[in-house]
Write an enzyme that holds these catalytic residues in place. Structure first.
Site, short mmCIF file in Angstrom:
data_model
loop_
_atom_site.label_atom_id
_atom_site.label_comp_id
_atom_site.label_asym_id
_atom_site.label_seq_id
_atom_site.Cartn_x
_atom_site.Cartn_y
_atom_site.Cartn_z
N GLY A 109 19.72 -12.22 -0.14
CA GLY A 109 19.06 -12.04 1.02
C GLY A 109 17.60 -11.66 0.79
N GLU A 149 21.68 -10.31 -7.87
CA GLU A 149 22.97 -10.61 -9.11
C GLU A 149 23.12 -11.87 -8.70
OE1 GLU A 149 25.96 -7.86 -6.12
OE2 GLU A 149 26.60 -8.93 -8.56
N ASP A 160 18.12 -3.53 -3.18
CA ASP A 160 19.08 -2.55 -3.62
C ASP A 160 18.68 -2.34 -5.05
OD1 ASP A 160 20.25 -3.69 -1.33
OD2 ASP A 160 21.67 -4.60 -2.32
N ARG A 180 24.39 -2.28 -1.20
CA ARG A 180 25.56 -2.51 -1.57
C ARG A 180 26.92 -1.84 -1.89
NH1 ARG A 180 27.47 -7.66 0.73
NH2 ARG A 180 25.46 -8.91 -0.26
N GLU A 231 25.00 2.73 2.98
CA GLU A 231 26.41 1.56 3.32
C GLU A 231 27.71 1.36 2.68
OE1 GLU A 231 24.62 -2.69 3.74
OE2 GLU A 231 24.22 -2.33 1.84
N ARG A 279 23.93 12.32 15.47
CA ARG A 279 23.63 11.32 16.42
C ARG A 279 23.86 10.71 14.55
NH1 ARG A 279 24.97 13.57 20.30
NH2 ARG A 279 23.23 13.20 21.95
N HIS A 328 18.80 -4.12 9.02
CA HIS A 328 17.45 -5.60 8.19
C HIS A 328 16.50 -4.68 8.39
CE1 HIS A 328 21.57 -7.27 8.18
NE2 HIS A 328 21.25 -8.71 7.08
N VAL A 329 15.85 -4.31 9.46
CA VAL A 329 13.82 -3.43 9.04
C VAL A 329 13.98 -2.89 7.69
CG1 VAL A 329 13.05 -1.39 10.35
CG2 VAL A 329 14.71 -2.41 11.66
N GLN A 330 14.61 -2.66 7.04
CA GLN A 330 14.83 -2.22 5.41
C GLN A 330 14.14 -3.08 4.76
OE1 GLN A 330 17.91 0.14 4.47
NE2 GLN A 330 18.41 -0.85 6.30
O1 F6P Z 1 21.98 -7.37 -1.11
C1 F6P Z 1 21.13 -7.15 -0.33
C2 F6P Z 1 21.37 -6.98 1.00
O2 F6P Z 1 20.49 -6.44 2.32
C3 F6P Z 1 22.89 -5.81 1.06
O3 F6P Z 1 21.78 -4.47 0.62
C4 F6P Z 1 23.12 -5.67 2.25
O4 F6P Z 1 24.94 -5.58 1.87
C5 F6P Z 1 23.20 -7.31 2.19
O5 F6P Z 1 21.94 -7.59 1.35
C6 F6P Z 1 22.90 -7.55 3.48
O6 F6P Z 1 22.98 -8.66 3.38
P1 F6P Z 1 22.58 -10.22 5.41
O7 F6P Z 1 21.41 -9.92 5.56
O8 F6P Z 1 23.35 -11.70 5.06
O9 F6P Z 1 24.03 -9.61 5.85
#
Ligand code: F6P
Length: 340
Positions: free
Chosen positions: A10, A101, A126, A170, A221, A264, A270-272
């Protein structure tokens, strides 16, 4: 020397700052630098991008990665021979692999099995890589989540609602715990220290009984809950797409049903990971990049740049990828002191 560099997994704020630092130090020593496109896929498909001073300036604050990235795993696609062959035919002497990893797991295996000349840089929002105190990208993700939690506070208070915030991470709850502590969350749910739904609802009720009429719940998540959506397709490293399981939405539904408080959900997604790195991540990524270039220059392969205390050191790729770094109990207890 001709030094290759790839970014895998990612994307993550600070990747370009690493590329800049590796390149700058390599140029200074008279080495050539070649970018490899889209992570391990670039070595499988021989996709290269020569990097000179012009290509590597202005990168420090830039989000994403100028090289692109992918979750390609040469070990599951029978492409290890292609990786080794293309590395050799491009005339590369060393590789800097920037990843988490998965990407670094491949690097560790290539080094162990083929003596592949690779060094690693620990990247992931992460923060779950071992042998380093922090990965770059994590600070930015925590900053973004904390800002979101601050904003959700004011709207939660105005409407007397419970706000559930789903954050990434993750297998580990580092982002949830850190941003939850920084944002003053009232409950934090993470995979490593799973408190039950009943306990979480009891904390929320307790808070409302002592006069507060809104609450912030941060959930990672990867937190397990009954009734989540079926697993999505697996990627080449065997991971499900957790954002599709809907843990935040399911949790909000349960909290509303069990407590009767209007609830709510906000999924930060993905903003993160997008946008410019924080100053701390820019500095960390820069220090890691310089260290990786030094390790390459010294021929110390199979190593990874790491942060221990305030020092940049090197550790073995094997150690860094052997097991995930989960949130220790004492960190979770800091968060827990403010629940309810
Ligand atoms: O490993 C980084 C991460 O942002 C995780 O926090 C998340 O579960 C995963 O990648 C999301 O992956 P993708 O962008 O492929 O949906």
């Amino acid at each position: 020397m001709k030094v290759g560099i790839l970014t895998g997994g990612g994307d993550c704020p600070g990747l370009n700052a690493v590329i800049r630092a590796v390149a700058r130090r390599c140029f200074e020593r008279g080495h050539e630098v070649v970018g490899i496109r889209a992570g391990w896929r670039g070595l499988v498909e021989a996709k290269f991008l020569p990097l000179g001073p012009r290509e590597t300036t202005g990168l420090l604050p830039r989000g994403g990665t100028i090289l692109g990235t992918s979750r390609t795993n040469p070990y599951t696609t029978d492409a290890v021979e292609a990786v080794l062959g293309n590395f050799e035919s491009e005339g590369l002497d060393a590789l800097v692999a920037v990843g988490g990893e998965d990407t670094l797991g491949v690097a560790a295996k290539l080094h162990a099995e083929h003596g592949f000349p690779v060094v690693g840089v620990p990247k992931t929002i992460d923060n779950d890589l071992s042998a380093t105190d922090y990965t770059f990208g994590f600070d930015t993700a925590v900053f973004i989540c904390t800002e979101a939690i601050d904003r959700l506070h004011t709207t939660a208070e105005s409407h007397n609602r419970v706000m559930v915030v789903e954050v990434m991470g993750r297998h580990t709850g580092w982002i949830a715990v850190m941003s939850g502590i920084a944002g003053g969350a009232d409950v934090i749910l993470i995979p490593e220290h799973p408190i039950s739904l009943d306990e979480a609802c009891a904390d929320i009720r307790h808070r409302h009984e002592r006069g507060k009429d809104f609450s912030i719940v941060v959930v990672s998540e990867g937190y397990e809950l009954e009734g989540l959506a079926d697993e999505s397709e697996l990627d080449e490293f065997g991971h499900v797409r957790l954002s599709e399981r809907g843990v935040g939405a399911r949790l909000a539904q349960e909290i509303e049903q069990r407590t009767g408080y209007e609830t709510r959900v906000t999924v930060l997604g993905h903003v993160q990971r997008g946008g410019s790195p924080t100053p701390r991540d820019r500095v960390l990524a820069t220090r890691y990049g310089l260290k990786a270039a030094d390790l390459v220059h010294e021929g110390r392969f199979g190593r990874m740049a790491a942060l221990q205390g305030d020092a940049i050191v090197d550790v073995s790729l094997e150690e860094a990828t052997a097991e995930l770094k989960t949130v220790p109990d004492d960190w979770y207890q800091v968060a827990r002191a403010f629940f309810g």
